[in-house]
Write a protein that holds these residues in place. Structure first.
Motif, mmCIF file in Angstrom:
data_model
loop_
_atom_site.group_PDB
_atom_site.id
_atom_site.type_symbol
_atom_site.label_atom_id
_atom_site.label_comp_id
_atom_site.label_asym_id
_atom_site.label_seq_id
_atom_site.Cartn_x
_atom_site.Cartn_y
_atom_site.Cartn_z
ATOM 1 N N MET A 15 0.837 -1.200 0.000
ATOM 2 C CA MET A 15 0.000 0.000 0.000
ATOM 3 C C MET A 15 0.872 1.251 0.000
ATOM 4 S SD MET A 15 -3.062 -0.927 2.603
ATOM 5 C CE MET A 15 -4.197 0.272 1.935
ATOM 6 N N SER A 69 -5.446 -2.818 15.210
ATOM 7 C CA SER A 69 -5.000 -3.246 13.883
ATOM 8 C C SER A 69 -6.145 -3.904 13.111
ATOM 9 C CB SER A 69 -3.833 -4.216 14.006
ATOM 10 O OG SER A 69 -4.221 -5.319 14.780
ATOM 11 N N CYS A 114 -8.948 -0.732 9.175
ATOM 12 C CA CYS A 114 -7.790 -0.201 8.463
ATOM 13 C C CYS A 114 -7.339 1.069 9.166
ATOM 14 C CB CYS A 114 -8.134 0.138 7.018
ATOM 15 S SG CYS A 114 -6.718 0.899 6.222
ATOM 16 N N GLN A 131 -5.717 3.736 8.834
ATOM 17 C CA GLN A 131 -4.998 4.564 7.864
ATOM 18 C C GLN A 131 -3.955 5.432 8.552
ATOM 19 O OE1 GLN A 131 -4.555 4.983 4.793
ATOM 20 N NE2 GLN A 131 -6.198 3.907 3.780
ATOM 21 N N LEU A 172 -0.781 3.682 9.884
ATOM 22 C CA LEU A 172 0.078 3.217 8.812
ATOM 23 C C LEU A 172 0.753 4.380 8.111
ATOM 24 C CD1 LEU A 172 -2.410 0.562 7.462
ATOM 25 C CD2 LEU A 172 -0.479 0.203 8.972
ATOM 26 N N VAL A 215 3.961 -0.857 3.909
ATOM 27 C CA VAL A 215 2.688 -1.203 4.531
ATOM 28 C C VAL A 215 2.027 -2.231 3.618
ATOM 29 C CG1 VAL A 215 0.376 -0.385 5.103
ATOM 30 C CG2 VAL A 215 2.369 1.003 5.699
ATOM 31 N N GLN A 237 -1.415 -4.816 2.838
ATOM 32 C CA GLN A 237 -2.795 -5.249 3.101
ATOM 33 C C GLN A 237 -2.807 -6.744 2.803
ATOM 34 O OE1 GLN A 237 -5.695 -4.674 -0.080
ATOM 35 N NE2 GLN A 237 -7.061 -3.675 1.377
ATOM 36 N N ARG A 243 -6.029 -7.745 6.911
ATOM 37 C CA ARG A 243 -5.221 -7.436 8.073
ATOM 38 C C ARG A 243 -4.172 -6.453 7.555
ATOM 39 N NH1 ARG A 243 -2.288 -12.649 10.756
ATOM 40 N NH2 ARG A 243 -0.936 -11.602 12.246
ATOM 41 N N TYR A 244 -3.989 -5.335 8.243
ATOM 42 C CA TYR A 244 -3.052 -4.311 7.769
ATOM 43 C C TYR A 244 -1.817 -4.316 8.651
ATOM 44 C CZ TYR A 244 -6.997 -2.723 5.077
ATOM 45 O OH TYR A 244 -8.043 -2.667 4.189
ATOM 46 N N THR A 267 2.565 -3.180 9.142
ATOM 47 C CA THR A 267 3.750 -2.455 8.676
ATOM 48 C C THR A 267 4.878 -3.473 8.628
ATOM 49 O OG1 THR A 267 4.360 -1.927 10.952
ATOM 50 C CG2 THR A 267 3.027 -0.320 9.775
#
Length: 514
Positions: free
Chosen positions: A247, A310, A313, A315, A318, A357, A359, A370-371, A373
């Motif tokens: 991402m 987590s 999302c 945003q 991240l 990052v 996704q 699940r997002y 880093t």
């Protein structure tokens, strides 16, 4: 306001006022009690002017006296507390249970953070105070937490165990200060204040989910992946196969919302974390990247929050992660250039590893994703050199890497004319990861403590010969004003002016830290 209740934070100081607190055996203070009041002042200094922060102060011996109740954290409160310090006479024994009952009585709608400080043995039994704390947590959950601090030579063995156990039940931290030194106690309180400030920003940003840790995860041995091809790890069910996207923010708007880029790729994520920090778990991830039509495997480390943020999302989390990394990479490039051109010290070039990052598709999550880093895995001994709260790693002191880290952080402030400061320097040797910036505009997420964070850094920073060689400007730790440039130390007579600096223990090219 905030989802689910008030935005307020209520700090409750529970201060041991038994007779031993009158002892005049503390370096830098009239007695133990004065040292503690000084430390409370250092804590408050960071919170002054923060909206929605209330403070109470309770003195505890055989009974409790509420000296300050729900006062706003402002300059008037610091004056008021100095007055209380001057008229307080420590006497009688000290008990923890009544102190915790007082904490419960003061806890209202805000997030309540108790700070219990004692210099010795509780006058009541351990089980009684633990019981009170358990009841509070059962009733209020993560909305009421307790940090404990022990102070002085009695703060060891069974006495320390009681405070340790109260902090564990209370979801807080335990700090031990066996040395009777007022300055050390002040810095312990400043660090605690910085963590409260970070927590408050997280709650403002993500709501109260930021307070609730997810259930603890089982860990895998750190070396689980070594000597085993990652395909085999899948068969042994150490890892699971997922698919995902990288991402990135839109090209035309680097501060915009992150978007999934390119084709979906396969990846293998370990089921159990191999390491954990205060806020996050670390997992191994093998990512199948395409490079000029050839599939390559990247070995990455994924960091995931221990808190319930987590899931959606996040945003903001991240994009803060990416903006901290990108900014630090830019500052590192400037630092390296200046090192090379002005100091001729090529072996001290620093590098922030690439960060991403992802996704990942995950059927077990509500959103289906699940997002996470991730950054490039660096092999070797991992060391944290400094932190966002002014802490400097005492074990790394005097090493070549610590010297470069200190100069890099100082350089970041100088080169931005005092607008930004890069801290949280950590990694292997001079390959670093996961930095945090403090900025005047407070634009780098919850860990950005703005001017307060900058003061904490410069209070503990000691300029090295590298700060001098870079001619960095001196910084006043209280006003943050930039002063005159430092002068390089004179070169040893034997070194001719054109040669590189002699390789002494402090500038050796080894980048490994024990």
């Amino acid at each position: 306001g905030m989802p689910g209740g008030g935005t307020g934070f209520h700090i409750v100081f529970l201060v041991d006022n038994s007779r031993s607190m009158a002892m005049g055996d503390v370096a830098g203070a009239k007695n133990r009690s004065h040292a503690v009041f000084g430390a409370i002042d250092a804590f408050l200094e960071l919170l002054v002017g923060m909206p929605g922060v209330l403070v109470s102060l309770v003195l505890c011996n055989d009974s409790t006296q509420e000296q300050v109740v729900r006062a706003p954290a402002d300059a008037a409160l610091r004056k008021l507390i100095a007055g209380i310090r001057d008229r307080t006479v420590p006497r009688f024994g000290g008990k923890y249970a009544p102190a915790l009952v007082a904490l419960r009585g003061l806890a209202k709608d805000e997030v309540t953070i108790g700070v219990l400080l004692s210099d010795g043995r509780p006058g009541d039994n351990k089980a009684a105070s633990e019981e009170v704390m358990r009841k509070i947590r059962k009733e209020l959950g993560a909305r009421c937490m307790l940090h404990t601090i022990s102070f002085g030579p009695e703060a060891s063995g069974a006495n320390a165990q009681c405070l340790q156990s109260l902090a564990r039940i209370g979801g807080g931290t335990y700090q031990s200060n066996q040395k009777l030194d007022a300055a050390v106690l002040r810095s312990t309180f400043s660090r605690l204040s910085a963590s409260v400030s970070t927590l408050r920003s997280s709650v403002l940003m993500f709501g109260e989910k930021a307070l609730s840790p997810l259930p603890e995860k089982e860990m895998e041995p750190e070396s689980a992946w070594e000597k085993v091809p990652h395909e085999q790890l899948l068969v042994d069910s150490i890892s699971q196969e997922l698919s995902g996207h990288i991402m990135l923010p839109p090209k035309e708007n680097p501060r915009g919302d992150l978007q999934a880029i390119g084709d979906q790729r396969r990846c293998f994520l370990h089921r159990k974390p191999f390491a954990m920090g205060a806020l996050r778990y670390a997992y191994h991830l093998w990512w199948k990247a395409m490079s000029r039509g050839i599939e390559k495997t990247w070995h990455l480390v994924v960091k995931e929050s221990k808190f319930a943020i987590s899931e959606e999302c996040p945003q903001q989390v991240l994009s803060f992660f990416l903006s901290n990394h990108r900014r630090a990479q830019g500052l590192a490039a400037e630092f390296n250039l200046k090192l090379k051109e002005e100091v001729g010290e090529a072996e001290s070039q620093v590098d922030f590893v690439p960060a991403y990052v992802f996704q990942l598709s995950d059927a077990s999550k509500k959103s289906g994703f699940r997002y996470v880093t991730a950054e490039k895995y660096i092999a070797g001994a991992y060391t944290k050199l400094n932190s966002n709260d002014g802490w400097v790693n005492p074990l790394a002191e005097g090493t070549a890497v610590a010297r470069v880290a200190a100069a890099f952080s100082h350089f970041s402030y100088d080169t931005t004319d005092g607008d930004e400061l890069c801290v949280d320097v950590q990694g292997c040797g001079l390959k670093w990861t996961d930095p945090q910036l403090h900025s005047r505009a407070r634009e780098f997420g919850p860990g950005d403590l703005a001017a307060n964070g900058m003061k904490l850094f410069f209070r503990s920073h000691r300029c090295t010969d590298l700060c001098r060689a870079l001619r960095l400007r001196q910084v006043d730790p209280e006003t943050l004003a930039l002063g005159k440039g430092l002068e390089p130390l004179p070169k040893a007579a034997s070194a001719s002016s054109s040669s590189a600096p002699a390789a002494s223990s402090s500038s050796s090219s080894s980048s490994k830290v024990a």
